[in-house]
Motif scaffolding. Sequence first.
Motif, PDB file in Angstrom:
ATOM      1  N   ILE A 192      -2.980   6.197  -2.305  1.00  0.00           N
ATOM      2  CA  ILE A 192      -2.335   4.987  -3.042  1.00  0.00           C
ATOM      3  C   ILE A 192      -3.588   4.322  -3.761  1.00  0.00           C
ATOM      4  O   ILE A 192      -4.467   3.773  -3.304  1.00  0.00           O
ATOM      5  CB  ILE A 192      -1.528   4.157  -2.226  1.00  0.00           C
ATOM      6  CG1 ILE A 192      -0.615   4.901  -1.576  1.00  0.00           C
ATOM      7  CG2 ILE A 192      -0.798   3.110  -2.939  1.00  0.00           C
ATOM      8  CD1 ILE A 192       0.373   3.976  -0.467  1.00  0.00           C
ATOM      9  N   ALA A 193      -3.416   4.311  -5.103  1.00  0.00           N
ATOM     10  CA  ALA A 193      -4.306   3.638  -5.950  1.00  0.00           C
ATOM     11  C   ALA A 193      -4.209   2.124  -5.783  1.00  0.00           C
ATOM     12  O   ALA A 193      -3.016   1.645  -5.881  1.00  0.00           O
ATOM     13  CB  ALA A 193      -4.240   3.945  -7.309  1.00  0.00           C
ATOM     14  N   LYS A 194      -5.264   1.620  -5.432  1.00  0.00           N
ATOM     15  CA  LYS A 194      -5.199   0.061  -5.270  1.00  0.00           C
ATOM     16  C   LYS A 194      -5.993  -0.835  -6.205  1.00  0.00           C
ATOM     17  O   LYS A 194      -6.953  -0.444  -6.626  1.00  0.00           O
ATOM     18  CB  LYS A 194      -6.069  -0.172  -3.857  1.00  0.00           C
ATOM     19  CG  LYS A 194      -5.641  -1.719  -3.286  1.00  0.00           C
ATOM     20  CD  LYS A 194      -6.024  -1.729  -1.796  1.00  0.00           C
ATOM     21  CE  LYS A 194      -5.659  -3.194  -1.272  1.00  0.00           C
ATOM     22  NZ  LYS A 194      -6.239  -3.070   0.106  1.00  0.00           N
ATOM     23  N   PHE A 195      -5.345  -1.431  -6.947  1.00  0.00           N
ATOM     24  CA  PHE A 195      -5.891  -2.205  -8.143  1.00  0.00           C
ATOM     25  C   PHE A 195      -6.079  -3.819  -7.864  1.00  0.00           C
ATOM     26  O   PHE A 195      -5.456  -4.313  -7.021  1.00  0.00           O
ATOM     27  CB  PHE A 195      -4.670  -2.284  -9.241  1.00  0.00           C
ATOM     28  CG  PHE A 195      -4.129  -0.831  -9.592  1.00  0.00           C
ATOM     29  CD1 PHE A 195      -4.949  -0.125 -10.790  1.00  0.00           C
ATOM     30  CD2 PHE A 195      -3.274  -0.077  -9.130  1.00  0.00           C
ATOM     31  CE1 PHE A 195      -4.596   1.033 -11.087  1.00  0.00           C
ATOM     32  CE2 PHE A 195      -2.729   1.027  -9.438  1.00  0.00           C
ATOM     33  CZ  PHE A 195      -3.533   1.688 -10.749  1.00  0.00           C
ATOM     34  N   TYR A 196      -7.075  -3.968  -8.616  1.00  0.00           N
ATOM     35  CA  TYR A 196      -7.735  -5.516  -8.421  1.00  0.00           C
ATOM     36  C   TYR A 196      -8.050  -5.964  -9.973  1.00  0.00           C
ATOM     37  O   TYR A 196      -8.206  -5.416 -10.878  1.00  0.00           O
ATOM     38  CB  TYR A 196      -9.030  -5.277  -7.676  1.00  0.00           C
ATOM     39  CG  TYR A 196      -8.989  -4.710  -6.619  1.00  0.00           C
ATOM     40  CD1 TYR A 196      -8.680  -5.146  -5.220  1.00  0.00           C
ATOM     41  CD2 TYR A 196      -9.219  -3.321  -6.450  1.00  0.00           C
ATOM     42  CE1 TYR A 196      -8.545  -4.734  -4.148  1.00  0.00           C
ATOM     43  CE2 TYR A 196      -9.236  -2.542  -5.358  1.00  0.00           C
ATOM     44  CZ  TYR A 196      -8.867  -3.173  -4.163  1.00  0.00           C
ATOM     45  OH  TYR A 196      -8.896  -2.503  -2.789  1.00  0.00           O
ATOM     46  N   ASP A 197      -7.878  -7.327  -9.561  1.00  0.00           N
ATOM     47  CA  ASP A 197      -7.966  -8.055 -11.105  1.00  0.00           C
ATOM     48  C   ASP A 197      -8.422  -9.510 -10.694  1.00  0.00           C
ATOM     49  O   ASP A 197      -7.976 -10.341  -9.729  1.00  0.00           O
ATOM     50  CB  ASP A 197      -6.804  -8.034 -11.980  1.00  0.00           C
ATOM     51  CG  ASP A 197      -7.037  -8.215 -13.489  1.00  0.00           C
ATOM     52  OD1 ASP A 197      -8.312  -8.671 -13.687  1.00  0.00           O
ATOM     53  OD2 ASP A 197      -6.207  -7.897 -14.206  1.00  0.00           O
TER      54      ASP A 197
ATOM     55  N   HIS B  82      -4.286  -6.766  -6.744  1.00  0.00           N
ATOM     56  CA  HIS B  82      -4.696  -7.849  -5.894  1.00  0.00           C
ATOM     57  C   HIS B  82      -5.700  -8.741  -6.588  1.00  0.00           C
ATOM     58  O   HIS B  82      -6.570  -8.019  -7.229  1.00  0.00           O
ATOM     59  CB  HIS B  82      -5.524  -7.233  -4.453  1.00  0.00           C
ATOM     60  CG  HIS B  82      -4.312  -6.131  -3.732  1.00  0.00           C
ATOM     61  ND1 HIS B  82      -3.903  -6.682  -2.924  1.00  0.00           N
ATOM     62  CD2 HIS B  82      -4.086  -4.877  -4.007  1.00  0.00           C
ATOM     63  CE1 HIS B  82      -3.009  -5.525  -2.200  1.00  0.00           C
ATOM     64  NE2 HIS B  82      -3.450  -4.533  -3.022  1.00  0.00           N
ATOM     65  N   ARG B  83      -5.494  -9.925  -6.534  1.00  0.00           N
ATOM     66  CA  ARG B  83      -6.189 -10.969  -7.212  1.00  0.00           C
ATOM     67  C   ARG B  83      -7.420 -11.237  -6.482  1.00  0.00           C
ATOM     68  O   ARG B  83      -7.629 -11.288  -5.250  1.00  0.00           O
ATOM     69  CB  ARG B  83      -5.643 -12.319  -7.196  1.00  0.00           C
ATOM     70  CG  ARG B  83      -4.276 -12.202  -8.174  1.00  0.00           C
ATOM     71  CD  ARG B  83      -4.974 -12.097  -9.558  1.00  0.00           C
ATOM     72  NE  ARG B  83      -5.812 -13.182 -10.090  1.00  0.00           N
ATOM     73  CZ  ARG B  83      -5.429 -14.547 -10.295  1.00  0.00           C
ATOM     74  NH1 ARG B  83      -4.102 -14.620 -10.576  1.00  0.00           N
ATOM     75  NH2 ARG B  83      -6.568 -15.362 -10.642  1.00  0.00           N
TER      76      ARG B  83
END
Length: 474
Positions: free
Chosen positions: A173-178, A203-204
Motif C-alpha cells: 500500500i503506497a503511503k503518502f506524506y506531505d 500523513h502530515r
Amino acid sequence: MSSAWECRDQADQAEIYYNQPLRTKNRRLEEENMTLKRLLRENGISWRPQGSSDAQSLAARVTRSSSRRSKVLPHLPVEIQLRILSYAMTSPFPIVDPLSKPKADRLIAREKIKANKIAIHFLATCKAYHVEGTQFLWRNNSFVFTTPEALRNFAEVPLVHRQTISSINFRIIAKFYDDEDRTRKLPSTHHPDFKKSPKLVVHRRPKEHTLARRGFRVYAYYQLIDFLEAMLPPFQPADDSSDLETLKSQKRPRLLPNLERLRLDFVNFGEDMLMFPPAQLHDLACHQMGRSLNEVLLTGLPSDDSGFRVSTELGGLLRDEGLLIDHAPTMVALKNGVRLLPCDDDVCHYSSKVVRAMSNTGRLHLHDHHDHPLPRDEFPPAPKERGEPPASAYHSCRTIWKRVPVKLDDLDNRKWELYDRVSGLPWDDVEEEIMFMDMMEDELESPECENCGKRHLGAVLREEYSDLYDDDID
C-alpha cells in the motif's frame, strides 16, 4: 498532478528502529537464561523454586485424575485425530501478518470482522499435538503480508516449516506524506468503478529545518524493495579463515526456499503519480533473486512508464518459460481501511506473457546481460505443466502451452492457454501478424524453421530474432 518524491519516511523508520532492539534484547536474555540453566543441571543443582514440589504434586494429582476419566472416553484412531487436527489448524481465509499485529488501515472489512477461525489452543493440549499441529498450521494455510516488518518477523519460524510454503501474497500500500495541507486524489481512470476520484490518505509531517526532501512524498517502490530485501534474511557466513571453495558452496539462505508463486497487490499506485523505481529494484529482482519463481501475479501497477518499468524488472524473478500476469487494481486504500474493487463476473481480465520462452529450444542459447552463457543446471526453466493440453494446429516449436488462472481468488482453477515463444504473448494476439509475415515470406508455403528444421506457421528465423536472445536481457 505532480509526481511524488520516492523516499522512506524518517518518522516511520525511527519507530521501526526503536522497536527492533527490544526483540534482540529479549533473544539475548533467553540465551543467557538457557546457559545458566544448563550450568545448574550439569552441577546437579535444581533451578526450580523451593515451592515447586507442591506444584509437581498438584500436577501429578490432576494428571492421575484426568487419566482415570480418559479411560471412560472413547478412543479415536491416530489417523482420525490427525485429520481433526488438520481441519482445526486450517483457516478458510488467508492469515494476515502472522507473528505480527496487523494494522487496521491495511485490512479489508472481511479481515477486520472475521477471525482466522483456527483452534490454536489445540497446540497447548500436549506435545504430540503441538508438533503435528504446528506442521499443519504452516503447511495448510496461505499468508498475506502487508508490511516488510511483518515479513522480517516471519524469519522466526523454523526453516523446516518455511520450506513447505510455495505461494505467498504481498499487499503493498503506497503511503503518502506531505508537509502542507493539500488535498490529493487518485485519478478517476484508476478503476472503472470510480464515480469520482477518491481522496488519498496523506500523513502530515512538520517542516524540518534540514536538507531532507520536503513536499509531497511517497513510500511506494522503496516499500517494494524492502519487501524483496526481507526475502533475504540475515545469516552468519563462514569466517574469513575458510577457503574459497567453502565460501562458494555456502549460498545465502532464502526466507522461503521453495517459493514458486508470488502475488503482489499494489494499492493506490496511481498513474503519473510516481517516479521511476530506484536502481536497487533491478539488483534485487534480476540478480539476487533472479530466476527463482515459476509465476508472478501483479495487480494494481500503473499503466504509465514507471509501472511498465517495474513490471519488466519483476519479470527477472521468473525462471525461463515462467508466467507473468498483470491485472487491474483490485483494492483501494481509504481512510477507514482497504476496500475491494469489483471485478466483472469474478473472472480475471488480465494481460499475461511468458518470459524468455525461447531460451531452452534448439540452437537459441541463453546468455546473460554480460554475454556469458548461463549454466542450465543452476538456472533450470519453469517445470512443464501437468496434464495434457488440447490439440491445436498452431502448436510447434514456436509455441508453448501454459495453464493460467481463471479467477484471482482461486488460483487452482486454471485453463490452457497457447503462447508465442518469441514475443511471449498469447498466440491469439500475434496470430494474424505471424500469418501476414509468412504470406510475405512465401505465398506457397511457410519458411523452413531454423530451430527445428521443419516448415510450420510462424517458423523461427535465427537472423530475424537473434538480437532478442544474444544481446542484453536488461
